[in-house]
Design an enzyme around this catalytic site. Structure first.
Site, PDB file in Angstrom:
ATOM      1  N   LYS A  11       0.816  -1.227   0.000  1.00 48.55           N
ATOM      2  CA  LYS A  11       0.000   0.000   0.000  1.00 48.55           C
ATOM      3  C   LYS A  11       0.849   1.277   0.000  1.00 48.55           C
ATOM      4  CE  LYS A  11      -3.847  -2.010   2.596  1.00 48.55           C
ATOM      5  NZ  LYS A  11      -4.810  -1.824   3.688  1.00 48.55           N
ATOM      6  N   ASP A  40      -9.799   2.506   2.589  1.00 48.64           N
ATOM      7  CA  ASP A  40      -9.818   1.945   3.951  1.00 48.64           C
ATOM      8  C   ASP A  40     -10.553   2.868   4.936  1.00 48.64           C
ATOM      9  OD1 ASP A  40      -8.550  -0.471   3.458  1.00 48.64           O
ATOM     10  OD2 ASP A  40      -6.538   0.333   3.834  1.00 48.64           O
ATOM     11  N   ALA A  61       0.011   2.467  15.972  1.00 53.05           N
ATOM     12  CA  ALA A  61       0.633   3.617  15.293  1.00 53.05           C
ATOM     13  C   ALA A  61       1.238   3.198  13.963  1.00 53.05           C
ATOM     14  CB  ALA A  61       1.697   4.239  16.198  1.00 53.05           C
ATOM     15  N   ALA A  69      -2.305   1.012   9.412  1.00 53.52           N
ATOM     16  CA  ALA A  69      -3.762   0.962   9.592  1.00 53.52           C
ATOM     17  C   ALA A  69      -4.203   2.041  10.578  1.00 53.52           C
ATOM     18  CB  ALA A  69      -4.191  -0.421  10.079  1.00 53.52           C
TER      19      ALA A  69
HETATM   20  P1  NDP Z   1       1.783  -2.356  11.087  1.00 52.66           P
HETATM   21  O1  NDP Z   1       2.800  -3.433  11.126  1.00 52.66           O
HETATM   22  O2  NDP Z   1       1.982  -1.145  10.235  1.00 52.66           O
HETATM   23  O3  NDP Z   1       1.526  -1.830  12.614  1.00 52.66           O
HETATM   24  C1  NDP Z   1       1.362  -2.737  13.654  1.00 52.66           C
HETATM   25  C2  NDP Z   1       0.941  -2.002  14.925  1.00 52.66           C
HETATM   26  O4  NDP Z   1       0.614  -2.969  15.906  1.00 52.66           O
HETATM   27  C3  NDP Z   1       2.027  -1.124  15.524  1.00 52.66           C
HETATM   28  O5  NDP Z   1       1.415  -0.016  16.160  1.00 52.66           O
HETATM   29  C4  NDP Z   1       2.671  -2.060  16.555  1.00 52.66           C
HETATM   30  O6  NDP Z   1       3.283  -1.384  17.634  1.00 52.66           O
HETATM   31  C5  NDP Z   1       1.440  -2.772  17.063  1.00 52.66           C
HETATM   32  N1  NDP Z   1       1.712  -4.091  17.649  1.00 52.66           N
HETATM   33  C6  NDP Z   1       2.205  -5.167  17.018  1.00 52.66           C
HETATM   34  N2  NDP Z   1       2.281  -6.222  17.862  1.00 52.66           N
HETATM   35  C7  NDP Z   1       1.817  -5.769  19.064  1.00 52.66           C
HETATM   36  C8  NDP Z   1       1.640  -6.377  20.328  1.00 52.66           C
HETATM   37  N3  NDP Z   1       1.957  -7.659  20.529  1.00 52.66           N
HETATM   38  N4  NDP Z   1       1.122  -5.632  21.332  1.00 52.66           N
HETATM   39  C9  NDP Z   1       0.782  -4.345  21.132  1.00 52.66           C
HETATM   40  N5  NDP Z   1       0.934  -3.711  19.945  1.00 52.66           N
HETATM   41  C10 NDP Z   1       1.441  -4.416  18.935  1.00 52.66           C
HETATM   42  O7  NDP Z   1       0.415  -3.108  10.707  1.00 52.66           O
HETATM   43  P2  NDP Z   1      -0.905  -2.458  10.043  1.00 52.66           P
HETATM   44  O8  NDP Z   1      -1.084  -1.111  10.624  1.00 52.66           O
HETATM   45  O9  NDP Z   1      -0.844  -2.595   8.565  1.00 52.66           O
HETATM   46  O10 NDP Z   1      -2.052  -3.468  10.530  1.00 52.66           O
HETATM   47  C11 NDP Z   1      -2.480  -3.491  11.881  1.00 52.66           C
HETATM   48  C12 NDP Z   1      -3.695  -4.382  12.029  1.00 52.66           C
HETATM   49  O11 NDP Z   1      -4.822  -3.891  11.314  1.00 52.66           O
HETATM   50  C13 NDP Z   1      -3.450  -5.800  11.513  1.00 52.66           C
HETATM   51  O12 NDP Z   1      -3.974  -6.694  12.474  1.00 52.66           O
HETATM   52  C14 NDP Z   1      -4.261  -5.873  10.247  1.00 52.66           C
HETATM   53  O13 NDP Z   1      -4.742  -7.177  10.018  1.00 52.66           O
HETATM   54  C15 NDP Z   1      -5.417  -4.930  10.552  1.00 52.66           C
HETATM   55  N6  NDP Z   1      -6.033  -4.354   9.343  1.00 52.66           N
HETATM   56  C16 NDP Z   1      -7.353  -4.639   9.068  1.00 52.66           C
HETATM   57  C17 NDP Z   1      -7.978  -4.107   7.971  1.00 52.66           C
HETATM   58  C18 NDP Z   1      -9.408  -4.441   7.682  1.00 52.66           C
HETATM   59  O14 NDP Z   1      -9.896  -4.179   6.562  1.00 52.66           O
HETATM   60  N7  NDP Z   1     -10.151  -4.995   8.628  1.00 52.66           N
HETATM   61  C19 NDP Z   1      -7.251  -3.224   7.018  1.00 52.66           C
HETATM   62  C20 NDP Z   1      -5.869  -2.980   7.409  1.00 52.66           C
HETATM   63  C21 NDP Z   1      -5.304  -3.535   8.517  1.00 52.66           C
HETATM   64  P3  NDP Z   1       4.815  -0.846  17.550  1.00 52.66           P
HETATM   65  O15 NDP Z   1       4.739   0.511  16.904  1.00 52.66           O
HETATM   66  O16 NDP Z   1       5.220  -0.800  18.963  1.00 52.66           O
HETATM   67  O17 NDP Z   1       5.578  -1.836  16.727  1.00 52.66           O
END
Ligand code: NDP
Length: 300
Positions: free
Chosen positions: A87, A123, A149, A152
């Protein structure tokens, strides 16, 4: 030809009827082909114009994305969806970006135009429409507590601000990423208060909680926030849809709070993409996509 196609399938592509595609890596899990092909089949039942339209999935490595997008354009695919990890990468590779997608810095939908791909991001629309459909909530005037952060979360935060939420509080595991997101949002916030919160956000009251972290993707993941530490929460929307019931949603249920998983967001962003490609209103195809996605994913 396998259901999951590759770059070499694209090189030898000779289908002349209207084709659509989703690109990702990995892509085997994607529900988009099931949703879009169900919607196209239903539309074709009423109008023969859609009879030859089909939606395909391609597993494309990030380094192959530029040449894949060129080939898809040359082969006259009508439209493309992009999922992880494409994306943000595609944002700089399209000829034009729609105004709504620019602040997000990511595109999930491309429309074929003679001069090249035009990029959109559906989205944000998907999130708003999902909140209305599954929780009966409109972001306008709502206090929102956003978890995450990453990409998404950035899209969700911008949608909340553009829809005029009352306030936006954000919690994230890593402080650095949280601060970078807040910096990005400040110029877009206008008079809407935005705050970085510690994980125990006890000062947040009466909020809609949106989980945009990946915490919950694995069955044994802990909750990204303890909902019992918040007060007067009006609902929980977990963007994760697989698994359908995360620990966060189970806790919401046990506390008697309205809650929903991210399947509805996937459906509504998909219906909006199809509207961009065909002109058929998203409201018409969303129920068809919802039924197809639920059948494929299992109901929450
Ligand atoms: P990114 O990898 O860009 O971001 C992941 C985020 O999750 C970061 O803020 C990270 O924190 C945090 N994180 C990861 N693991 C943990 C944990 N164990 N405990 C707490 N925080 C955690 O992923 P995306 O933003 O692309 O996606 C995030 C979620 O959104 C996914 O689950 C994805 O499936 C879902 N999604 C759903 C959509 C839908 O249509 N329903 C569309 C797009 C996404 P840190 O900054 O500390 O690493």
């Amino acid at each position: 030809m396998s259901d999951v196609l590759t770059y070499s399938d694209l090189e030898s592509w000779s289908r002349e009827s209207p084709s659509l595609a989703v690109l990702g890596h990995p892509i085997g899990h994607s529900l988009s082909p099931v949703m879009h092909n169900a919607a196209l089949a239903a539309l074709a039942g009423d109008d023969a114009r859609w009879a030859d339209w089909r939606y395909f999935r391609f597993d494309i490595l990030p380094e192959d994305l530029p040449r894949a997008l060129s080939l898809l354009h040359a082969k006259r695919f009508r439209g493309v969806n992009l999922t992880v990890p494409h994306k943000v990468l595609a944002f700089d590779q399209v000829a034009e970006v729609d105004d709504d997608a620019r602040p997000v810095g990511a595109v999930n939908t491309l429309l074929w135009t003679p001069g090249g791909w035009r990029g959109f991001n559906t989205d944000g629309y998907g999130l708003s429409a999902a909140l209305r459909a599954s929780l009966g909530l409109d972001l306008s005037g709502l206090a929102v507590l956003l978890l995450g952060a990453g990409g998404a979360a950035r899209g969700a935060a911008i949608e909340c601000l553009q829809r005029g939420c009352a306030s936006l509080d954000i919690v994230n595991r890593s402080r650095t990423n949280l601060e970078a997101l807040i910096e990005h949002l400040r110029p877009l916030a206008g008079t809407i208060p935005i705050h970085a919160r510690p994980a125990a956000a006890s000062a947040v009251k009466g909020a809609l909680v949106i989980n945009a972290t990946s915490a919950g993707l694995r069955e044994n993941d802990a909750v990204p926030i303890d909902l019992a530490s918040l007060s007067q929460t009006i609902g929980i929307y977990d963007m994760i849809y697989n698994p359908p019931r995360t620990a966060l949603l189970r806790q919401a249920e046990s506390l008697g709070l309205p809650h929903a998983n991210g399947l509805s967001m996937l459906v509504h962003q998909g219906a909006k993409s199809l509207e961009i490609w065909t002109g058929v209103p998203a409201a018409r195809t969303a129920p068809i996509m919802q039924a197809a996605a639920e059948a494929a994913a299992g109901r929450p």
